[in-house]
Design a protein around this motif. Structure first.
Motif, mmCIF file in Angstrom:
data_model
loop_
_atom_site.group_PDB
_atom_site.id
_atom_site.type_symbol
_atom_site.label_atom_id
_atom_site.label_comp_id
_atom_site.label_asym_id
_atom_site.label_seq_id
_atom_site.Cartn_x
_atom_site.Cartn_y
_atom_site.Cartn_z
ATOM 1 N N PRO A 132 -19.344 -97.758 7.480
ATOM 2 C CA PRO A 132 -20.687 -97.898 6.915
ATOM 3 C C PRO A 132 -21.076 -99.315 6.523
ATOM 4 O O PRO A 132 -22.254 -99.634 6.430
ATOM 5 C CB PRO A 132 -20.655 -96.981 5.697
ATOM 6 C CG PRO A 132 -19.212 -96.913 5.328
ATOM 7 C CD PRO A 132 -18.457 -96.971 6.618
ATOM 8 N N VAL A 133 -20.092 -100.163 6.277
ATOM 9 C CA VAL A 133 -20.349 -101.579 5.994
ATOM 10 C C VAL A 133 -19.383 -102.402 6.832
ATOM 11 O O VAL A 133 -18.167 -102.203 6.758
ATOM 12 C CB VAL A 133 -20.171 -101.907 4.494
ATOM 13 C CG1 VAL A 133 -20.427 -103.394 4.241
ATOM 14 C CG2 VAL A 133 -21.090 -101.054 3.637
ATOM 15 N N ASP A 164 -27.936 -97.460 7.276
ATOM 16 C CA ASP A 164 -29.352 -97.474 6.886
ATOM 17 C C ASP A 164 -29.640 -96.984 5.471
ATOM 18 O O ASP A 164 -30.423 -97.583 4.754
ATOM 19 C CB ASP A 164 -30.180 -96.633 7.871
ATOM 20 C CG ASP A 164 -30.270 -97.286 9.238
ATOM 21 O OD1 ASP A 164 -29.980 -98.498 9.332
ATOM 22 O OD2 ASP A 164 -30.622 -96.593 10.202
ATOM 23 N N ASN A 165 -29.042 -95.899 5.055
ATOM 24 C CA ASN A 165 -29.438 -95.262 3.792
ATOM 25 C C ASN A 165 -28.736 -95.817 2.560
ATOM 26 O O ASN A 165 -28.933 -95.309 1.450
ATOM 27 C CB ASN A 165 -29.181 -93.754 3.865
ATOM 28 C CG ASN A 165 -27.698 -93.439 4.033
ATOM 29 O OD1 ASN A 165 -26.988 -94.140 4.744
ATOM 30 N ND2 ASN A 165 -27.233 -92.384 3.390
ATOM 31 N N ASP A 170 -33.216 -103.627 -4.421
ATOM 32 C CA ASP A 170 -32.821 -104.916 -4.999
ATOM 33 C C ASP A 170 -31.613 -105.530 -4.306
ATOM 34 O O ASP A 170 -31.063 -106.523 -4.778
ATOM 35 C CB ASP A 170 -32.545 -104.759 -6.496
ATOM 36 C CG ASP A 170 -31.390 -103.807 -6.795
ATOM 37 O OD1 ASP A 170 -30.895 -103.145 -5.860
ATOM 38 O OD2 ASP A 170 -30.961 -103.731 -7.963
ATOM 39 N N GLY A 171 -31.188 -104.955 -3.177
ATOM 40 C CA GLY A 171 -30.059 -105.506 -2.434
ATOM 41 C C GLY A 171 -28.720 -104.863 -2.755
ATOM 42 O O GLY A 171 -27.716 -105.191 -2.129
ATOM 43 N N PHE A 172 -28.703 -103.943 -3.686
ATOM 44 C CA PHE A 172 -27.468 -103.253 -4.060
ATOM 45 C C PHE A 172 -27.067 -102.269 -2.966
ATOM 46 O O PHE A 172 -27.891 -101.500 -2.473
ATOM 47 C CB PHE A 172 -27.690 -102.506 -5.384
ATOM 48 C CG PHE A 172 -26.515 -101.679 -5.838
ATOM 49 C CD1 PHE A 172 -25.400 -102.270 -6.399
ATOM 50 C CD2 PHE A 172 -26.544 -100.295 -5.714
ATOM 51 C CE1 PHE A 172 -24.325 -101.502 -6.832
ATOM 52 C CE2 PHE A 172 -25.478 -99.516 -6.148
ATOM 53 C CZ PHE A 172 -24.364 -100.125 -6.704
ATOM 54 N N ILE A 173 -25.781 -102.288 -2.566
ATOM 55 C CA ILE A 173 -25.264 -101.358 -1.567
ATOM 56 C C ILE A 173 -24.588 -100.202 -2.299
ATOM 57 O O ILE A 173 -23.573 -100.390 -2.967
ATOM 58 C CB ILE A 173 -24.260 -102.048 -0.625
ATOM 59 C CG1 ILE A 173 -24.882 -103.278 0.034
ATOM 60 C CG2 ILE A 173 -23.783 -101.071 0.460
ATOM 61 C CD1 ILE A 173 -23.894 -104.121 0.828
ATOM 62 N N ALA A 178 -21.914 -93.350 1.072
ATOM 63 C CA ALA A 178 -21.212 -93.363 2.359
ATOM 64 C C ALA A 178 -19.796 -92.811 2.248
ATOM 65 O O ALA A 178 -19.035 -92.844 3.219
ATOM 66 C CB ALA A 178 -21.165 -94.783 2.910
ATOM 67 N N LYS A 179 -19.432 -92.340 1.062
ATOM 68 C CA LYS A 179 -18.086 -91.824 0.817
ATOM 69 C C LYS A 179 -17.015 -92.860 1.153
ATOM 70 O O LYS A 179 -15.986 -92.571 1.763
ATOM 71 C CB LYS A 179 -17.846 -90.515 1.585
ATOM 72 C CG LYS A 179 -18.763 -89.389 1.133
ATOM 73 C CD LYS A 179 -18.415 -88.057 1.791
ATOM 74 C CE LYS A 179 -19.309 -86.940 1.251
ATOM 75 N NZ LYS A 179 -18.993 -85.637 1.864
#
Length: 211
Positions: A132-133, A164-165, A170-173, A178-179
């Protein structure tokens, strides 16, 4: 509360001590680092030591165990200057953990697991498909830690890919969506859940407090 002195730790069975000290620092990030050798052989290995080092420039670092034995990840990075960092999520947990096994440099961990290598925008090192990242990294510098022979390797983020989700306004992931898992010690995995985001903190007004 249990108490262990330096003397106690020195007297421990080495495996007990390894488990104890590896877990006492708290939860750690779980990342797969992807590389490719100068011969074109891909490699992917799990690391629990990736850490933020600065936002501008965007730098991450991770620790490698002593390079007195073969370290495919380190060798590939030094040969090419490129690597990727990919978050481990719940559905690839067992395959990600298996990459800690010590395979010969001629064998790709992608071939012995269900992990899939992926390539983006001409970047030479493999990403882990469906992570996811994902980050494309370039080698910046390394710092030997003389006390135990480990190496802190520093890399710069050149490209950042986020499911995407997960990205908030504010840029926070939000990794819990995404578990994405974390590591407890050497072989314990946990699934964190975001509880709250707290505001930036400033000192309180102490004028009414007697000191």
């Amino acid at each position: 509360m249990l108490h262990f002195s330096v003397k106690d730790m020195d007297a421990m069975h080495h495996l007990y001590r390894i488990n104890l000290i590896n877990s006492c620092s708290g939860y750690k990030s779980a990342n797969l680092i992807g590389t490719k050798s100068s011969k074109g052989i891909s490699n992917v290995a799990i690391f629990s030591s990736v850490t933020h080092m600065g936002s501008d420039p965007a730098l991450l670092g991770f620790f490698l165990r002593p390079t007195t034995v073969i370290r495919n990840t380190y060798d590939n990075i030094k040969e090419t200057g490129y690597f990727t960092i990919n978050h481990v999520h719940e559905s690839i947990l067992e395959d990600a953990h298996h990459t800690s096994a010590k395979y010969d440099s001629a064998i790709s961990e992608f071939d012995v697991t269900h992990l899939e290598e992926d390539y983006k925008n001409g970047f030479s090192a493999p990403f882990v498909k469906h992570s996811p990242v994902q980050m494309a990294m370039t080698y910046v510098e390394e710092y030997p830690i003389k006390e135990n022979g480990t190496v802190l390797l520093v890399g710069a983020i050149k490209d950042l890919y986020i499911q995407d989700n997960l990205l908030e306004n504010d840029g926070f992931i939000n990794l819990s969506e995404a578990k994405v898992v974390s590591i407890n010690g050497l072989d314990g995995y946990a699934l964190p859940k975001l509880k709250a985001r707290l505001e930036y903190q400033r000192p309180k007004d102490l004028s009414s407090i007697k000191i």
